[in-house]
Write a protein that holds these residues in place. Sequence first.
Motif, PDB file in Angstrom:
ATOM      1  N   LEU A   1      23.173  58.026 -14.096  1.00 22.84           N
ATOM      2  CA  LEU A   1      23.733  56.675 -13.932  1.00 22.84           C
ATOM      3  C   LEU A   1      23.808  55.943 -15.258  1.00 22.84           C
ATOM      4  O   LEU A   1      24.814  55.288 -15.564  1.00 22.84           O
ATOM      5  N   VAL A   2      22.749  56.031 -16.037  1.00 25.27           N
ATOM      6  CA  VAL A   2      22.749  55.353 -17.337  1.00 25.27           C
ATOM      7  C   VAL A   2      23.870  55.900 -18.212  1.00 25.27           C
ATOM      8  O   VAL A   2      24.657  55.141 -18.802  1.00 25.27           O
ATOM      9  N   ARG A   3      23.951  57.217 -18.277  1.00 22.06           N
ATOM     10  CA  ARG A   3      24.952  57.834 -19.166  1.00 22.06           C
ATOM     11  C   ARG A   3      26.365  57.431 -18.757  1.00 22.06           C
ATOM     12  O   ARG A   3      27.171  57.014 -19.593  1.00 22.06           O
ATOM     13  N   GLU A   4      26.641  57.498 -17.462  1.00 21.58           N
ATOM     14  CA  GLU A   4      28.015  57.194 -17.025  1.00 21.58           C
ATOM     15  C   GLU A   4      28.322  55.700 -17.124  1.00 21.58           C
ATOM     16  O   GLU A   4      29.456  55.308 -17.383  1.00 21.58           O
TER      17      GLU A   4
ATOM     18  N   GLY B   1      29.790  50.672 -21.989  1.00 18.19           N
ATOM     19  CA  GLY B   1      29.134  50.471 -23.280  1.00 18.19           C
ATOM     20  C   GLY B   1      27.884  49.615 -23.238  1.00 18.19           C
ATOM     21  O   GLY B   1      27.149  49.545 -24.237  1.00 18.19           O
ATOM     22  N   GLN B   2      27.624  48.955 -22.136  1.00 21.20           N
ATOM     23  CA  GLN B   2      26.449  48.093 -22.044  1.00 21.20           C
ATOM     24  C   GLN B   2      26.122  47.837 -20.581  1.00 21.20           C
ATOM     25  O   GLN B   2      26.946  48.090 -19.691  1.00 21.20           O
ATOM     26  N   VAL B   3      24.921  47.331 -20.346  1.00 15.72           N
ATOM     27  CA  VAL B   3      24.523  47.002 -18.975  1.00 15.72           C
ATOM     28  C   VAL B   3      23.606  45.785 -19.001  1.00 15.72           C
ATOM     29  O   VAL B   3      22.753  45.656 -19.879  1.00 15.72           O
TER      30      VAL B   3
ATOM     31  N   VAL C   1      11.438  53.029  -9.958  1.00 15.06           N
ATOM     32  CA  VAL C   1      10.708  53.271 -11.214  1.00 15.06           C
ATOM     33  C   VAL C   1      11.623  53.982 -12.211  1.00 15.06           C
ATOM     34  O   VAL C   1      11.760  53.564 -13.371  1.00 15.06           O
ATOM     35  N   TYR C   2      12.253  55.067 -11.766  1.00 15.94           N
ATOM     36  CA  TYR C   2      13.122  55.836 -12.681  1.00 15.94           C
ATOM     37  C   TYR C   2      14.265  54.965 -13.212  1.00 15.94           C
ATOM     38  O   TYR C   2      14.531  54.934 -14.419  1.00 15.94           O
ATOM     39  N   CYS C   3      14.956  54.289 -12.297  1.00 14.01           N
ATOM     40  CA  CYS C   3      16.119  53.499 -12.735  1.00 14.01           C
ATOM     41  C   CYS C   3      15.682  52.333 -13.616  1.00 14.01           C
ATOM     42  O   CYS C   3      16.324  52.050 -14.641  1.00 14.01           O
TER      43      CYS C   3
ATOM     44  N   ALA D   1      16.144  49.922 -18.501  1.00 17.36           N
ATOM     45  CA  ALA D   1      15.508  48.959 -19.410  1.00 17.36           C
ATOM     46  C   ALA D   1      15.596  49.434 -20.861  1.00 17.36           C
ATOM     47  O   ALA D   1      15.675  48.624 -21.783  1.00 17.36           O
ATOM     48  N   ARG D   2      15.618  50.729 -21.063  1.00 15.66           N
ATOM     49  CA  ARG D   2      15.698  51.259 -22.436  1.00 15.66           C
ATOM     50  C   ARG D   2      17.018  50.903 -23.121  1.00 15.66           C
ATOM     51  O   ARG D   2      17.087  50.858 -24.341  1.00 15.66           O
ATOM     52  N   VAL D   3      18.059  50.691 -22.330  1.00 16.73           N
ATOM     53  CA  VAL D   3      19.393  50.485 -22.921  1.00 16.73           C
ATOM     54  C   VAL D   3      19.975  49.110 -22.585  1.00 16.73           C
ATOM     55  O   VAL D   3      21.073  48.774 -23.038  1.00 16.73           O
ATOM     56  N   MET D   4      19.237  48.333 -21.800  1.00 14.29           N
ATOM     57  CA  MET D   4      19.794  47.064 -21.320  1.00 14.29           C
ATOM     58  C   MET D   4      19.936  46.037 -22.438  1.00 14.29           C
ATOM     59  O   MET D   4      19.167  46.039 -23.399  1.00 14.29           O
ATOM     60  N   GLN D   5      20.910  45.163 -22.274  1.00 15.82           N
ATOM     61  CA  GLN D   5      21.092  44.075 -23.227  1.00 15.82           C
ATOM     62  C   GLN D   5      19.900  43.121 -23.158  1.00 15.82           C
ATOM     63  O   GLN D   5      19.317  42.949 -22.084  1.00 15.82           O
ATOM     64  N   PRO D   6      19.552  42.451 -24.268  1.00 16.92           N
ATOM     65  CA  PRO D   6      18.511  41.417 -24.203  1.00 16.92           C
ATOM     66  C   PRO D   6      18.875  40.397 -23.122  1.00 16.92           C
ATOM     67  O   PRO D   6      20.035  39.993 -23.004  1.00 16.92           O
ATOM     68  N   GLY D   7      17.885  40.025 -22.319  1.00 19.66           N
ATOM     69  CA  GLY D   7      18.155  39.098 -21.221  1.00 19.66           C
ATOM     70  C   GLY D   7      18.619  39.776 -19.953  1.00 19.66           C
ATOM     71  O   GLY D   7      18.845  39.122 -18.943  1.00 19.66           O
TER      72      GLY D   7
END
Length: 129
Positions: A67-70, A76-78, A113-115, A120-126
């Motif tokens: 999910l993160v990759r796609e 480009g962001q989440v 937990v996984y999601c 969270a590793r790639v999420m935008q600040p806020g």
Amino acid sequence: MVTGSGRGGIGRDIAVQLARLGGARVVVNVKKRQEDGKETLNMVLGYSDGILVQADVSRRDGGARTLVRETLDAFGQVHILVNNAGLGIGAPFLDADDALIDKMVSTNLMSAVYCSQEFARVMQPGGAA
Ligand SMILES: NC(=O)c1ccc[n+]([C@@H]2O[C@H](COP(=O)([O-])OP(=O)(O)OC[C@H]3O[C@@H](n4cnc5c(N)ncnc54)[C@H](OP(=O)(O)O)[C@@H]3O)[C@@H](O)[C@H]2O)c1
């Protein structure tokens, strides 16, 4: 990103309202079959942009990470993760065998937990889960 949003229920409503009220670009998620999510995706596309991703979120590899990759490949962001996917128990408590208990825990607990970790590793600040 709304997990378990392809087949109606609360997940579909959240996905569509995020697009309708917030103009969000929405990732619709189905567990097994892409066809299951097409109706939700079409509803989202009536208001905003979106994609459909097949991934079993009870797993980290092939699930949350897919999910993160796609999501990043498409947008480009989440900013928002909704941990909606879940299962109602399919048996009286005393009849639940280990396979059912494992399925309940992996779907209702570990998917969040996984999601949450992977997004969270790639999420935008806020961003929010
Ligand atoms: N409805 C209520 O009154 C209520 C109350 C409290 C909490 N909740 C929680 O709110 C959430 C949504 O409820 P709902 O009533 O809309 O449930 P629902 O209609 O059963 O929808 C759950 C969704 O999660 C998906 N899903 C299940 N396992 C998945 C997996 N491993 N990977 C990806 N998607 C998966 C299901 O897809 P498939 O059908 O393809 O498996 C389905 O689209 C659930 O977590 C539920 O526990 C609901």
